[in-house]
Design an enzyme around this catalytic site. Structure first.
Site, PDB file in Angstrom:
ATOM      1  N   ASP A  92     -15.353   2.281   7.016  1.00 40.55           N
ATOM      2  CA  ASP A  92     -14.277   3.139   6.515  1.00 40.55           C
ATOM      3  C   ASP A  92     -14.754   3.987   5.350  1.00 40.55           C
ATOM      4  O   ASP A  92     -14.441   5.171   5.258  1.00 40.55           O
ATOM      5  CB  ASP A  92     -13.079   2.296   6.081  1.00 40.55           C
ATOM      6  CG  ASP A  92     -12.015   3.160   5.430  1.00 40.55           C
ATOM      7  OD1 ASP A  92     -11.467   4.023   6.129  1.00 40.55           O
ATOM      8  OD2 ASP A  92     -11.773   3.017   4.219  1.00 40.55           O
ATOM      9  N   SER A 152      -7.962   3.526   8.731  1.00 41.15           N
ATOM     10  CA  SER A 152      -8.616   3.475   7.423  1.00 41.15           C
ATOM     11  C   SER A 152      -7.853   2.543   6.485  1.00 41.15           C
ATOM     12  O   SER A 152      -8.422   1.629   5.876  1.00 41.15           O
ATOM     13  CB  SER A 152      -8.686   4.882   6.818  1.00 41.15           C
ATOM     14  OG  SER A 152      -9.128   4.841   5.478  1.00 41.15           O
ATOM     15  N   HIS A 210       0.854  -1.192   0.000  1.00 40.61           N
ATOM     16  CA  HIS A 210       0.000   0.000   0.000  1.00 40.61           C
ATOM     17  C   HIS A 210       0.883   1.231   0.000  1.00 40.61           C
ATOM     18  O   HIS A 210       1.819   1.341   0.784  1.00 40.61           O
ATOM     19  CB  HIS A 210      -0.910   0.046   1.232  1.00 40.61           C
ATOM     20  CG  HIS A 210      -1.751   1.292   1.265  1.00 40.61           C
ATOM     21  ND1 HIS A 210      -2.920   1.417   0.540  1.00 40.61           N
ATOM     22  CD2 HIS A 210      -1.566   2.487   1.878  1.00 40.61           C
ATOM     23  CE1 HIS A 210      -3.421   2.622   0.725  1.00 40.61           C
ATOM     24  NE2 HIS A 210      -2.623   3.297   1.526  1.00 40.61           N
ATOM     25  N   LYS A 232      -8.888  -1.948   5.721  1.00 40.11           N
ATOM     26  CA  LYS A 232      -9.127  -2.517   4.381  1.00 40.11           C
ATOM     27  C   LYS A 232      -8.102  -3.597   4.055  1.00 40.11           C
ATOM     28  O   LYS A 232      -8.437  -4.648   3.502  1.00 40.11           O
ATOM     29  CB  LYS A 232      -9.099  -1.417   3.318  1.00 40.11           C
ATOM     30  CG  LYS A 232     -10.241  -0.414   3.400  1.00 40.11           C
ATOM     31  CD  LYS A 232     -10.346   0.433   2.170  1.00 40.11           C
ATOM     32  CE  LYS A 232      -9.206   1.407   2.010  1.00 40.11           C
ATOM     33  NZ  LYS A 232      -9.320   2.606   2.859  1.00 40.11           N
TER      34      LYS A 232
END
Length: 425
Positions: free
Chosen positions: A164, A186, A85, A190
């Protein structure tokens, strides 16, 4: 679940208190169901921004966000799973070459990605520049592609951490996006809900990044690494420089083209460097003994890219959209490129149509900025510095003002900045 009064939860945090586990569980669930109103959650988000949260509160808040929806089951995938990410930047196309590269190394990469907003680009917008490619997959398609191809990049399903989605939209319009506990929960809610076994975080630092200072980026990285470990996901973070755009292409189709260059064994040195740095972390986190640089040279990552794009309806051989309107800006003097400010170039690309001001806005696949020179490059008067591309010529003047202010030429080259600044584990 035991009921609480929203005003009492808000007051506790407003006054610097610590929220209990039951309070957190209740307020996240009640907000998701609509029992807690937007204005009440806005007040709580602002209190969290100003007062902060303890590590235990952040961990519980994240768990409550995960519990608001479904968790993907990747047990049918035989390969080790690892995801990446990025906190977002300008020219940050790294997911595109990285995902197929790590898949070619033997891991499975379940990439749930997002769209761009403001000056930062979105991975899904970039991939949608490829004719036929689709971002939305069912959970069954997601797992099947992960098993067969080893790589998937798609939009998160509606059932994943719905708390979220609702809270993020609220933070966006209430000046509470910057709250580190809310950013960390957040992102991690996920990523944990998607079921990956390991996670590598690319936390950007600099003018084009969400985190402008290394101290803030370090705090965010440490918070997310701790959250991952607390939920059984092996997590590591790299702090990387985002003072200047990554690569030479900023936009959608132009970034896809540059990513394919990297997969073909070329591409800008900074994009290759960061792709390999993150790939090495991901391969190690997946427990594999493979050298990603050798896999990249072998051409296997390109095969993986073509399979990944084709599996989602895209044609990897199709020509990419080309903007009909262009303007090239040339150097007025000899010297060295001193700065190419990431924020300024990102705003220019956004003004050209490559980004959006609101989530519902359309984006142009062909619009963007192509840099001919990067910081440290020598330049002679009359040589091109950058090129602006747009579908509509009326967009160029405002973009030109932003980009021209972002690129400066000086008598001496600037000092070299490290691309990978720190590792947080």
């Amino acid at each position: 679940m035991t009921g609480f009064a929203a005003v009492d939860v808000i007051r506790t945090k407003r006054d610097g208190g610590t929220l209990s586990d039951p309070q957190i569980d209740w307020v996240v669930d009640a907000y998701t169901r609509g029992e807690v109103a937007d204005e009440q959650m806005s007040a709580l988000a602002m209190a969290i921004l100003l007062r902060g949260m303890t590590p235990a509160e952040i961990a519980r808040w994240t768990a409550a966000m995960i519990a608001s929806g479904e968790r993907l089951d990747l047990s049918a995938v035989s390969r080790p799973t690892v995801d990446k990410h990025s906190t977002g930047g300008v020219g940050d196309k790294i997911t595109l070459p990285l995902t197929p590269l790590v898949a070619a190394c033997g891991a499975a990469v379940p990439q749930l990605s997002g769209r761009g907003l403001g000056h930062t680009g979105g991975t899904l917008d970039k991939l949608e520049a490829i004719p036929g490619w689709r971002a939305t997959l069912s959970n069954e398609e997601f797992v099947a592609q992960l098993r067969e191809v080893g790589a998937v990049v798609c939009a998160a399903g509606e059932g994943l951490a719905p708390a979220d989605r609702k809270l993020y939209a609220l933070r966006d319009v209430t000046a509470t996006v910057e709250a580190i506990p809310l950013i960390a929960s957040s992102i991690m809610s996920k990523k944990i809900a998607e079921g990956t076994g390991a996670l590598v975080l690319d936390v950007k630092v600099g003018s084009g990044a969400f985190m402008k200072s290394a101290a803030d980026a370090r705090e965010l990285a440490g918070t997310m690494v701790d959250l991952g470990k607390a939920h059984g996901v092996a997590t590591v973070a790299l702090l990387t420089d985002m003072s200047t755009p990554l690569g030479r292409a900023v936009g959608n189709a132009v970034e896809v083209a540059e990513s394919v260059e990297v997969l073909a064994g070329g591409g800008p040195s900074d994009v290759v460097e960061l792709t390999l740095a993150l790939a090495e972390e991901m391969v190690a986190a997946a427990g594999l003994q493979v050298d990603p640089s050798q896999v990249l040279r072998s051409g296997k990552a390109m095969d993986s890219w073509r399979a990944m794009i084709s599996a989602q309806g895209g044609d990897p051989a199709a020509p990419l959209p080309v903007a009909p309107e262009t303007e090239t800006v040339r150097a007025e003097r000899d010297g060295y490129v001193s700065t190419v400010d990431a924020l300024g170039i990102g705003v220019a690309a956004w003004r050209l149509g490559a980004g959006r001001a609101r989530k519902e806005d359309p984006v142009s696949a062909a619009a963007g900025v192509v840099l001919h020179k990067k910081p440290g490059d020598p330049v002679r008067a009359g040589e091109p510095l950058f090129e602006l591309r747009a579908d509509d010529a009326s967009r160029i003047p405002a973009a030109l003002a932003e980009a021209a202010a972002a690129v400066t030429v000086a008598d001496t080259p600037p000092g070299r900045r490290a691309l990978v600044m720190e590792r947080v584990a």
